[in-house]
Motif scaffolding. Structure first.
Motif, mmCIF file in Angstrom:
data_model
loop_
_atom_site.group_PDB
_atom_site.id
_atom_site.type_symbol
_atom_site.label_atom_id
_atom_site.label_comp_id
_atom_site.label_asym_id
_atom_site.label_seq_id
_atom_site.Cartn_x
_atom_site.Cartn_y
_atom_site.Cartn_z
ATOM 1 N N VAL A 199 0.901 -1.102 0.018
ATOM 2 C CA VAL A 199 -0.014 0.034 -0.051
ATOM 3 C C VAL A 199 0.705 1.158 0.118
ATOM 4 N N PRO A 200 0.505 2.480 -0.733
ATOM 5 C CA PRO A 200 1.319 3.501 -0.529
ATOM 6 C C PRO A 200 1.283 4.331 0.635
ATOM 7 N N LEU A 201 2.162 5.088 0.921
ATOM 8 C CA LEU A 201 2.397 5.901 2.179
ATOM 9 C C LEU A 201 1.174 7.006 2.361
ATOM 10 N N THR A 202 0.101 6.729 2.456
ATOM 11 C CA THR A 202 -0.789 7.835 2.738
ATOM 12 C C THR A 202 -1.578 7.546 3.888
ATOM 13 N N ILE A 203 -2.792 8.341 4.457
ATOM 14 C CA ILE A 203 -3.443 8.202 5.261
ATOM 15 C C ILE A 203 -4.283 6.843 5.058
ATOM 16 N N ASP A 204 -4.731 6.826 3.837
ATOM 17 C CA ASP A 204 -5.728 5.782 3.365
ATOM 18 C C ASP A 204 -4.850 4.294 3.398
ATOM 19 N N GLY A 205 -3.731 4.373 3.080
ATOM 20 C CA GLY A 205 -2.716 3.309 3.109
ATOM 21 C C GLY A 205 -2.327 2.887 4.446
ATOM 22 N N LEU A 206 -2.200 3.651 5.412
ATOM 23 C CA LEU A 206 -1.916 3.616 6.624
ATOM 24 C C LEU A 206 -3.111 2.738 7.434
ATOM 25 N N LYS A 207 -4.337 3.318 6.940
ATOM 26 C CA LYS A 207 -5.496 2.846 7.694
ATOM 27 C C LYS A 207 -5.829 1.387 7.132
ATOM 28 N N THR A 208 -5.437 0.984 5.754
ATOM 29 C CA THR A 208 -5.516 -0.246 5.119
ATOM 30 C C THR A 208 -4.287 -1.077 5.865
ATOM 31 N N CYS A 209 -3.114 -0.452 5.990
ATOM 32 C CA CYS A 209 -1.975 -1.261 6.727
ATOM 33 C C CYS A 209 -2.700 -1.917 8.059
ATOM 34 N N LYS A 210 -3.193 -0.863 8.843
ATOM 35 C CA LYS A 210 -3.312 -1.400 10.235
ATOM 36 C C LYS A 210 -4.691 -2.559 10.099
ATOM 37 N N ALA A 211 -5.458 -2.206 9.325
ATOM 38 C CA ALA A 211 -6.776 -3.181 9.168
ATOM 39 C C ALA A 211 -6.233 -4.436 8.929
ATOM 40 N N LEU A 212 -5.048 -4.578 7.755
ATOM 41 C CA LEU A 212 -4.821 -5.743 7.067
ATOM 42 C C LEU A 212 -3.618 -6.551 8.329
ATOM 43 N N THR A 213 -2.818 -5.812 8.887
ATOM 44 C CA THR A 213 -2.012 -6.312 9.872
ATOM 45 C C THR A 213 -2.922 -6.907 10.991
ATOM 46 N N ASP A 214 -3.580 -6.290 11.483
ATOM 47 C CA ASP A 214 -4.550 -6.549 12.650
ATOM 48 C C ASP A 214 -5.184 -7.960 12.398
ATOM 49 N N ASP A 215 -5.517 -8.184 10.908
ATOM 50 C CA ASP A 215 -6.149 -9.315 10.665
ATOM 51 C C ASP A 215 -5.003 -10.482 10.213
ATOM 52 N N GLY A 216 -3.989 -10.195 10.688
ATOM 53 C CA GLY A 216 -2.909 -11.322 10.575
ATOM 54 C C GLY A 216 -2.299 -11.146 8.816
ATOM 55 N N THR A 217 -2.628 -10.303 7.939
ATOM 56 C CA THR A 217 -1.899 -10.088 6.686
ATOM 57 C C THR A 217 -0.592 -9.362 6.842
ATOM 58 N N MET A 218 0.392 -9.628 5.991
ATOM 59 C CA MET A 218 1.630 -9.076 5.906
ATOM 60 C C MET A 218 1.327 -7.758 4.993
ATOM 61 N N VAL A 219 1.930 -6.584 5.414
ATOM 62 C CA VAL A 219 1.772 -5.513 4.673
ATOM 63 C C VAL A 219 3.199 -4.860 4.253
ATOM 64 N N ASN A 220 3.208 -4.523 2.976
ATOM 65 C CA ASN A 220 4.697 -3.585 2.827
ATOM 66 C C ASN A 220 4.040 -2.084 2.175
ATOM 67 N N VAL A 221 4.381 -1.354 3.244
ATOM 68 C CA VAL A 221 4.151 0.116 3.087
ATOM 69 C C VAL A 221 5.256 0.735 2.075
ATOM 70 N N THR A 222 4.637 1.283 0.748
ATOM 71 C CA THR A 222 5.845 1.666 -0.061
ATOM 72 C C THR A 222 5.709 3.181 -0.585
ATOM 73 N N LEU A 223 6.759 3.432 -1.158
ATOM 74 C CA LEU A 223 6.958 4.966 -1.610
ATOM 75 C C LEU A 223 7.345 5.694 -0.447
ATOM 76 N N CYS A 224 8.119 5.283 0.400
ATOM 77 C CA CYS A 224 8.514 6.042 1.738
ATOM 78 C C CYS A 224 9.858 6.776 1.414
ATOM 79 N N PHE A 225 9.786 8.042 1.537
ATOM 80 C CA PHE A 225 10.830 8.950 1.289
ATOM 81 C C PHE A 225 11.454 9.788 2.531
ATOM 82 N N SER A 226 10.648 9.758 3.833
ATOM 83 C CA SER A 226 11.293 10.383 4.878
ATOM 84 C C SER A 226 11.110 9.431 6.138
ATOM 85 N N ALA A 227 12.105 9.411 6.999
ATOM 86 C CA ALA A 227 11.933 8.840 8.398
ATOM 87 C C ALA A 227 10.499 9.203 9.170
ATOM 88 N N ASN A 228 10.088 10.310 9.265
ATOM 89 C CA ASN A 228 8.805 10.459 9.690
ATOM 90 C C ASN A 228 7.737 9.471 9.094
#
Ligand code: G3P
Length: 218
Positions: free
Chosen positions: A85-114
Motif C-alpha cells: 500500500v502507498p504511504l498515505t493516510i488511506d494506505g496506513l489505515k489499510t495497513c492497520k486493518a490488514l495487519t490486525d487481521d494477520g496479513t503481511m503489509v508492505n508500505v511503499t513509496l517512503c521518502f522520509s524517516a517520519n
C-alpha cells in the motif's frame, strides 16, 4: 540481510531462487506492466515459485475502502502475499486493518524517516524507503536508511526495513552495513554482486595450469 527480487519476471525469479539467493519478491504496477502479464496470475505463479516467502503485490485504489476491496482479492492468492500500500493516510489505515487481521503489509513509496515512523506505528510488516529515487534528486538515499534504523531501534519497532529502488551493488553493501533487514533489487543488480575481475582472472589462471597437467577429473 534478506534478499528480495524486485521483478515480475518469473524466469529471473526461478533462476535466483534455484541459486538459493532469494528470500522473497516485490512487484509494483510498473513491473507488472513490464512483464506484460495478468496481475493476479503472475502473482500466483510467483507465490508458487517462492513458497512461504513474502511476495509483495500492490493495490492500486487510492481510498481505504477500495484498497481493502482489492486487498481481499490479492491476499486470497496465497498465504505468502504481502499487500503493498502507498504511504498515505488511506494506505496506513489499510495497513492497520490488514495487519490486525494477520496479513503481511508492505508500505511503499517512503521518502522520509517520519513516514517510516508512521508506517511502524500502523503495524507495517515492511517499510520500503526508495533510495535510488532519492539519489536521483541529489540527496543521499542511504541517509534515510540509517535514520530509520536508528528510530526503529530506539523504540523496538518490529517493522522490517526493506530497502527499495536499489540501483547498484553499493546500495546493497551500504544497506547491509547499516543493518537493513531486507533489500529488494532488480535481478541484474543481484547478479552483479557475484562479479569480480580477480575471480575471473583466478579462474583463467587455474584453468590454464590445469590444462598443462593433462589430467581430467573422473
Ligand atoms: O519496487 C519499488 C522500487 O524498488 C522501484 O525502484 O528503480 O523504479 O525506483 P525504481
Amino acid at each position: 540481510m534478506k534478499f528480495f527480487a524486485d521483478t515480475a519476471d518469473t524466469n529471473d525469479i526461478r533462476e535466483l531462487a534455484d541459486a538459493g539467493l532469494l528470500d522473497g519478491v516485490t512487484t509494483n504496477p510498473s513491473l507488472i506492466h513490464k512483464a506484460g502479464r495478468n496481475f493476479l496470475e503472475v502473482v500466483a505463479e510467483i507465490c508458487e515459485i517462492v513458497p512461504g516467502m513474502p511476495v509483495s503485490a500492490e493495490v492500486v485504489a487510492l481510498d481505504h475502502e477500495g484498497m481493502m476491496r482489492e486487498a481481499e482479492i490479492v491476499r486470497k492468492i496465497a498465504d505468502n502475499v504481502a499487500v503493498k500500500v502507498p504511504l498515505t493516510i488511506d494506505g496506513l489505515k489499510t495497513c492497520k486493518a490488514l495487519t490486525d487481521d494477520g496479513t503481511m503489509v508492505n508500505v511503499t513509496l517512503c521518502f522520509s524517516a517520519n513516514q517510516a515512523l508512521l508506517a511502524a506505528k500502523a503495524g507495517a510488516t515492511f517499510i520500503s524507503p526508495f533510495v535510488g529515487r532519492h539519489d536521483d534528486t541529489g540527496y543521499d538515499g542511504m541517509n534515510l536508511i540509517s535514520d530509520i534504523r536508528l528510530i526503529y531501534d530506539n523504540y523496538d519497532f518490529a517493522t522490517q526495513i526493506l530497502v527499495a529502488s536499489v540501483r547498484h551493488p553499493i546500495h546493497i553493501l551500504e544497506s547491509a552495513k547499516l543493518g537493513a533487514d531486507v533489500m529488494t533489487a532488480p535481478p541484474a543488480v543481484i547478479r552483479q554482486l557475484v562479479k569480480h575481475p580477480l575471480t575471473d582472472k583466478g579462474i583463467d589462471a587455474f584453468m590454464a595450469d590445469w590444462a598443462k597437467t593433462g589430467q581430467t577429473i573422473g
